[in-house]
Write an enzyme that holds these catalytic residues in place. Structure first.
Site, PDB file in Angstrom:
ATOM      1  N   TRP A 130     -27.926 -12.437 -11.382  1.00 43.21           N
ATOM      2  CA  TRP A 130     -27.239 -12.811 -12.620  1.00 43.21           C
ATOM      3  C   TRP A 130     -27.385 -14.280 -12.973  1.00 43.21           C
ATOM      4  O   TRP A 130     -27.033 -14.683 -14.073  1.00 43.21           O
ATOM      5  CB  TRP A 130     -25.735 -12.511 -12.449  1.00 43.21           C
ATOM      6  CG  TRP A 130     -25.258 -13.025 -11.127  1.00 43.21           C
ATOM      7  CD1 TRP A 130     -25.165 -12.307  -9.974  1.00 43.21           C
ATOM      8  CD2 TRP A 130     -24.911 -14.359 -10.787  1.00 43.21           C
ATOM      9  NE1 TRP A 130     -24.773 -13.113  -8.929  1.00 43.21           N
ATOM     10  CE2 TRP A 130     -24.611 -14.395  -9.414  1.00 43.21           C
ATOM     11  CE3 TRP A 130     -24.808 -15.553 -11.506  1.00 43.21           C
ATOM     12  CZ2 TRP A 130     -24.227 -15.544  -8.738  1.00 43.21           C
ATOM     13  CZ3 TRP A 130     -24.438 -16.721 -10.841  1.00 43.21           C
ATOM     14  CH2 TRP A 130     -24.148 -16.702  -9.466  1.00 43.21           C
ATOM     15  N   ASN A 131     -27.823 -15.130 -12.034  1.00 43.90           N
ATOM     16  CA  ASN A 131     -27.656 -16.571 -12.284  1.00 43.90           C
ATOM     17  C   ASN A 131     -28.577 -17.110 -13.374  1.00 43.90           C
ATOM     18  O   ASN A 131     -28.286 -18.114 -13.998  1.00 43.90           O
ATOM     19  CB  ASN A 131     -27.760 -17.390 -10.994  1.00 43.90           C
ATOM     20  CG  ASN A 131     -29.068 -17.225 -10.283  1.00 43.90           C
ATOM     21  OD1 ASN A 131     -29.797 -16.258 -10.515  1.00 43.90           O
ATOM     22  ND2 ASN A 131     -29.382 -18.148  -9.395  1.00 43.90           N
ATOM     23  N   LYS A 154     -33.425  -3.135 -12.035  1.00 43.66           N
ATOM     24  CA  LYS A 154     -31.990  -3.131 -11.783  1.00 43.66           C
ATOM     25  C   LYS A 154     -31.510  -4.572 -11.876  1.00 43.66           C
ATOM     26  O   LYS A 154     -31.820  -5.390 -11.018  1.00 43.66           O
ATOM     27  CB  LYS A 154     -31.686  -2.595 -10.372  1.00 43.66           C
ATOM     28  CG  LYS A 154     -30.204  -2.475 -10.125  1.00 43.66           C
ATOM     29  CD  LYS A 154     -29.807  -2.799  -8.693  1.00 43.66           C
ATOM     30  CE  LYS A 154     -28.307  -2.941  -8.560  1.00 43.66           C
ATOM     31  NZ  LYS A 154     -27.691  -3.945  -9.475  1.00 43.66           N
ATOM     32  N   GLY A 206     -32.637 -12.454  -5.042  1.00 47.71           N
ATOM     33  CA  GLY A 206     -31.217 -12.302  -4.727  1.00 47.71           C
ATOM     34  C   GLY A 206     -30.899 -12.901  -3.377  1.00 47.71           C
ATOM     35  O   GLY A 206     -31.617 -13.765  -2.868  1.00 47.71           O
ATOM     36  N   SER A 207     -29.829 -12.400  -2.780  1.00 46.19           N
ATOM     37  CA  SER A 207     -29.336 -12.968  -1.532  1.00 46.19           C
ATOM     38  C   SER A 207     -30.119 -12.423  -0.331  1.00 46.19           C
ATOM     39  O   SER A 207     -30.854 -11.435  -0.439  1.00 46.19           O
ATOM     40  CB  SER A 207     -27.861 -12.616  -1.374  1.00 46.19           C
ATOM     41  OG  SER A 207     -27.739 -11.201  -1.350  1.00 46.19           O
ATOM     42  N   GLU A 228     -37.580 -13.177  -3.313  1.00 49.53           N
ATOM     43  CA  GLU A 228     -37.166 -14.537  -3.713  1.00 49.53           C
ATOM     44  C   GLU A 228     -35.691 -14.650  -3.355  1.00 49.53           C
ATOM     45  O   GLU A 228     -34.840 -14.164  -4.092  1.00 49.53           O
ATOM     46  CB  GLU A 228     -37.366 -14.729  -5.220  1.00 49.53           C
ATOM     47  CG  GLU A 228     -38.794 -14.585  -5.695  1.00 49.53           C
ATOM     48  CD  GLU A 228     -39.616 -15.834  -5.452  1.00 49.53           C
ATOM     49  OE1 GLU A 228     -39.057 -16.841  -4.975  1.00 49.53           O
ATOM     50  OE2 GLU A 228     -40.819 -15.796  -5.716  1.00 49.53           O
ATOM     51  N   LEU A 229     -35.390 -15.279  -2.228  1.00 51.56           N
ATOM     52  CA  LEU A 229     -34.019 -15.226  -1.711  1.00 51.56           C
ATOM     53  C   LEU A 229     -33.330 -16.584  -1.824  1.00 51.56           C
ATOM     54  O   LEU A 229     -33.707 -17.401  -2.641  1.00 51.56           O
ATOM     55  CB  LEU A 229     -34.041 -14.686  -0.284  1.00 51.56           C
ATOM     56  CG  LEU A 229     -34.816 -13.364  -0.130  1.00 51.56           C
ATOM     57  CD1 LEU A 229     -34.831 -12.888   1.311  1.00 51.56           C
ATOM     58  CD2 LEU A 229     -34.271 -12.276  -1.045  1.00 51.56           C
ATOM     59  N   CYS A 262     -30.760 -21.038  -6.868  1.00 55.08           N
ATOM     60  CA  CYS A 262     -31.305 -20.848  -5.520  1.00 55.08           C
ATOM     61  C   CYS A 262     -31.857 -22.154  -4.972  1.00 55.08           C
ATOM     62  O   CYS A 262     -31.642 -22.483  -3.809  1.00 55.08           O
ATOM     63  CB  CYS A 262     -32.390 -19.783  -5.536  1.00 55.08           C
ATOM     64  SG  CYS A 262     -33.621 -20.058  -6.803  1.00 55.08           S
TER      65      CYS A 262
HETATM   66  P1  NAP Z   1     -27.195 -10.466  -4.679  1.00 57.77           P
HETATM   67  O1  NAP Z   1     -25.787 -10.096  -4.444  1.00 57.77           O
HETATM   68  O2  NAP Z   1     -28.161 -10.274  -3.627  1.00 57.77           O
HETATM   69  O3  NAP Z   1     -27.630  -9.723  -6.019  1.00 57.77           O
HETATM   70  C1  NAP Z   1     -28.942  -9.808  -6.507  1.00 57.77           C
HETATM   71  C2  NAP Z   1     -29.350  -8.434  -7.020  1.00 57.77           C
HETATM   72  O4  NAP Z   1     -29.513  -7.572  -5.903  1.00 57.77           O
HETATM   73  C3  NAP Z   1     -28.307  -7.780  -7.912  1.00 57.77           C
HETATM   74  O5  NAP Z   1     -28.959  -7.029  -8.887  1.00 57.77           O
HETATM   75  C4  NAP Z   1     -27.571  -6.879  -6.929  1.00 57.77           C
HETATM   76  O6  NAP Z   1     -26.911  -5.810  -7.547  1.00 57.77           O
HETATM   77  C5  NAP Z   1     -28.729  -6.398  -6.097  1.00 57.77           C
HETATM   78  N1  NAP Z   1     -28.401  -5.889  -4.774  1.00 57.77           N
HETATM   79  C6  NAP Z   1     -27.638  -6.443  -3.815  1.00 57.77           C
HETATM   80  N2  NAP Z   1     -27.642  -5.679  -2.704  1.00 57.77           N
HETATM   81  C7  NAP Z   1     -28.436  -4.607  -2.966  1.00 57.77           C
HETATM   82  C8  NAP Z   1     -28.819  -3.459  -2.239  1.00 57.77           C
HETATM   83  N3  NAP Z   1     -28.422  -3.267  -0.980  1.00 57.77           N
HETATM   84  N4  NAP Z   1     -29.642  -2.574  -2.829  1.00 57.77           N
HETATM   85  C9  NAP Z   1     -30.068  -2.748  -4.092  1.00 57.77           C
HETATM   86  N5  NAP Z   1     -29.716  -3.827  -4.846  1.00 57.77           N
HETATM   87  C10 NAP Z   1     -28.910  -4.741  -4.284  1.00 57.77           C
HETATM   88  O7  NAP Z   1     -27.336 -11.983  -5.057  1.00 57.77           O
HETATM   89  P2  NAP Z   1     -26.382 -12.820  -5.941  1.00 57.77           P
HETATM   90  O8  NAP Z   1     -25.270 -13.293  -5.125  1.00 57.77           O
HETATM   91  O9  NAP Z   1     -26.072 -12.074  -7.179  1.00 57.77           O
HETATM   92  O10 NAP Z   1     -27.383 -14.013  -6.331  1.00 57.77           O
HETATM   93  C11 NAP Z   1     -27.380 -15.165  -5.642  1.00 57.77           C
HETATM   94  C12 NAP Z   1     -28.420 -15.209  -4.562  1.00 57.77           C
HETATM   95  O11 NAP Z   1     -29.728 -15.066  -5.127  1.00 57.77           O
HETATM   96  C13 NAP Z   1     -28.409 -16.543  -3.888  1.00 57.77           C
HETATM   97  O12 NAP Z   1     -28.600 -16.401  -2.513  1.00 57.77           O
HETATM   98  C14 NAP Z   1     -29.569 -17.258  -4.538  1.00 57.77           C
HETATM   99  O13 NAP Z   1     -30.052 -18.335  -3.780  1.00 57.77           O
HETATM  100  C15 NAP Z   1     -30.553 -16.150  -4.718  1.00 57.77           C
HETATM  101  N6  NAP Z   1     -31.552 -16.467  -5.750  1.00 57.77           N
HETATM  102  C16 NAP Z   1     -32.830 -16.700  -5.366  1.00 57.77           C
HETATM  103  C17 NAP Z   1     -33.777 -17.059  -6.309  1.00 57.77           C
HETATM  104  C18 NAP Z   1     -35.188 -17.323  -5.918  1.00 57.77           C
HETATM  105  O14 NAP Z   1     -36.061 -17.321  -6.788  1.00 57.77           O
HETATM  106  N7  NAP Z   1     -35.494 -17.563  -4.657  1.00 57.77           N
HETATM  107  C19 NAP Z   1     -33.412 -17.156  -7.649  1.00 57.77           C
HETATM  108  C20 NAP Z   1     -32.101 -16.896  -8.000  1.00 57.77           C
HETATM  109  C21 NAP Z   1     -31.173 -16.546  -7.036  1.00 57.77           C
HETATM  110  P3  NAP Z   1     -25.333  -5.885  -7.887  1.00 57.77           P
HETATM  111  O15 NAP Z   1     -25.147  -7.039  -8.812  1.00 57.77           O
HETATM  112  O16 NAP Z   1     -25.080  -4.580  -8.543  1.00 57.77           O
HETATM  113  O17 NAP Z   1     -24.611  -6.059  -6.594  1.00 57.77           O
END
Ligand code: NAP
Length: 460
Positions: A130-131, A154, A206-207, A228-229, A262
């Site tokens: 979402w960020n 998704k 994501g995370s 990309e975490l 991130c």
């Molecule tokens: P998140 O909780 O991992 O969510 C990211 C996406 O993954 C969302 O669409 C989420 O869905 C989905 N998701 C989570 N667990 C899943 C699973 N087990 N199966 C399928 N989908 C799943 O991350 P966040 O907290 O929203 O975002 C922040 C993180 O992203 C931070 O760690 C940040 O550093 C990282 N990030 C990395 C980058 C990069 O390019 N390296 C860029 C931006 C952000 P739901 O929303 O429905 O839970």
């Protein structure tokens, strides 16, 4: 559980969306697969017409896209406008360059002739955070649609309206049904998508937890993935740094998008000669930020995206203090509606404190004082993450030497200009693998096929 759009400025629920059924999911995958058969046959020029139209539509409606994003995830309106424009530019960038990036390349074998050619893999599944509700989508849609792949996506549960707006954008631009499909699905359904034989690749931003789960599932299915975490980027201030330049970048690097980036600067590692001066100036710059409605241009400190994100950060700060860290600034929820947290500075964080290793995804500074350049580099590298980092010095050659010794996917010397359409983006270690953007980004989900020609006698 449904997807919910909630205004982070006041906590009001704007809209809710139920997960689609498995039958609807199957229909969406069938439509994507059918679309791929024709989409892959289209010329680059024809695909570029659609992507360029989408870019133009985004530019023409910057305010509409930006306001929706501010409403839904709390990004300050000026930052949101910047993100919308940049997302459009990414689409246009790939419309212009994809054909050249994927053109056949000649090899020079000892005998005969050979070349490499690139062809799309098929339906890709993208899981996005979402960020940066549009930029993250543009990062996959621009390159992958131009490469001839089609996407099922998704998006995060808290930005469903932005997700729908982006899907509509592509349809309005003339993309056929199935080229880009937004899916409102659960984690279990996400696993179904990964398992589905029509899906040929998986990209997640994501995370760490999401990455582990989705990458494992893709691995079980022997499907290519990119991850990309998170990150815990070092901001290394050497003793010869120009403080007039460093302080504004330190504020931007930590506070842009309310710290929810991130590759935000998260660990500030400062040589002791300038540590006191840096800390004093940085503290007063953070104290000067004005929390307020992110829709107002005058606001300099917006809310976090969700209440859960706020509560997690507050808990992380409490755990850090219990673990021996000192709270120099902030650390509390701001007394007003919405998900606002005070700009916060933690010092005296020792190894063993959870704050030493964890990512703070919000306005929390981790400050470290070191004696030498070598100590700064060692501390920067003492991290499970390896996304990016920055070095600040008047001596650019020295900055480059330090940058080379930090174990991350990206390093910046005297700036944190962390993303451009033409520069690859990504990390190592727990920050993931693979790259998005630039030429590298479009190469991730294409079949690189060797074709060798020549009349050779069969071996006997
Ligand atoms: P998140 O909780 O991992 O969510 C990211 C996406 O993954 C969302 O669409 C989420 O869905 C989905 N998701 C989570 N667990 C899943 C699973 N087990 N199966 C399928 N989908 C799943 O991350 P966040 O907290 O929203 O975002 C922040 C993180 O992203 C931070 O760690 C940040 O550093 C990282 N990030 C990395 C980058 C990069 O390019 N390296 C860029 C931006 C952000 P739901 O929303 O429905 O839970």
């Amino acid at each position: 559980m449904s997807y919910q759009s909630i205004n982070p400025n006041d906590g009001n629920v704007l809209k809710s969306f139920e997960h689609i059924s498995n039958a609807q999911l199957d229909d969406a995958l069938a439509a994507a697969q059918a679309c791929f058969q024709s989409w892959k046959q289209m010329s680059y020029a024809d695909r570029a017409v659609i992507l360029n139209r989408a870019a133009a539509l985004m530019h023409a409606h910057v305010d509409d896209f930006a306001r929706l994003e501010t409403l839904e995830m709390g990004k300050r309106i000026g930052e949101a406008r910047g993100e919308v424009k940049f997302s459009a530019d990414i689409l246009a960038y790939y419309a212009e360059h994809a054909e050249a990036f994927l053109a056949p390349t000649t090899l020079h074998p000892a005998a005969g002739e050979a070349h490499m050619e690139s062809s799309p893999l098929g339906v890709l599944f993208c899981v996005e955070p979402w960020n940066f509700p549009y930029y993250q989508l543009a990062r996959v849609a621009g390159p992958q649609l131009m490469a001839g792949n089609v996407l099922v996506v998704k998006h995060a549960g808290c930005v469903p309206q932005c997700a729908i707006a982006f899907e509509k954008l592509l349809l309005d631009a003339g993309a056929p049904v199935g080229a880009y499909t937004n899916l409102v699905i659960s984690y279990e359904q996400s696993d179904r998508v990964i398992d589905d034989p029509r899906v040929k690749g998986v990209a997640l931003t994501g995370s760490l937890g999401a990455g582990r789960s989705v990458a494992a599932r893709a691995g079980q299915n022997l499907k290519k993935s990119t991850m990309e975490l998170g990150g815990s980027d070092a901001f290394i201030v050497l003793e010869d740094a120009d403080m007039d330049q460093v302080i504004p970048w330190a504020v931007w690097g930590r506070m842009y998008n309310c710290g929810q980036t991130c590759c935000a600067a998260k660990r500030f590692i400062v040589l002791e000669e300038v540590a006191d001066a840096f800390l004093a100036e940085f503290t007063s710059a953070l104290e000067a930020l004005q929390p307020g409605d992110p829709m107002l241009e005058t606001t300099t400190h917006g809310p976090l995206s969700t209440e859960a994100a706020l509560l997690q950060l507050l808990a992380q700060v409490d755990a850090a203090v219990k673990g021996g860290a000192k709270l120099l600034l902030g650390g509390k929820r701001i007394d007003r509606p919405g998900w606002f947290m005070q700009p916060t500075i933690l010092t005296d964080i020792q190894p063993g404190n959870p704050a030493f290793r964890d990512e703070f995804f919000g306005p929390v500074v981790s400050f470290y004082r070191v004696k030498t350049e070598d100590e700064a580099i060692a501390l920067a590298n003492d991290s499970d993450f390896g996304l990016a980092g920055s070095v600040w010095t008047r001596d650019e050659a020295r900055g480059k030497r330090v940058a080379s010794r930090v174990d991350t996917g990206m390093m910046f010397v005297n700036n944190i200009n962390w993303t451009d359409a033409d520069l690859p983006f990504g990390g190592i270690k727990h920050s993931g693998y693979g790259r998005e953007l630039g030429n590298m980004g479009i190469q991730e989900f294409v079949n690189k096929k060797l074709v060798r020609t020549g009349h050779f006698p069969a071996p006997v």
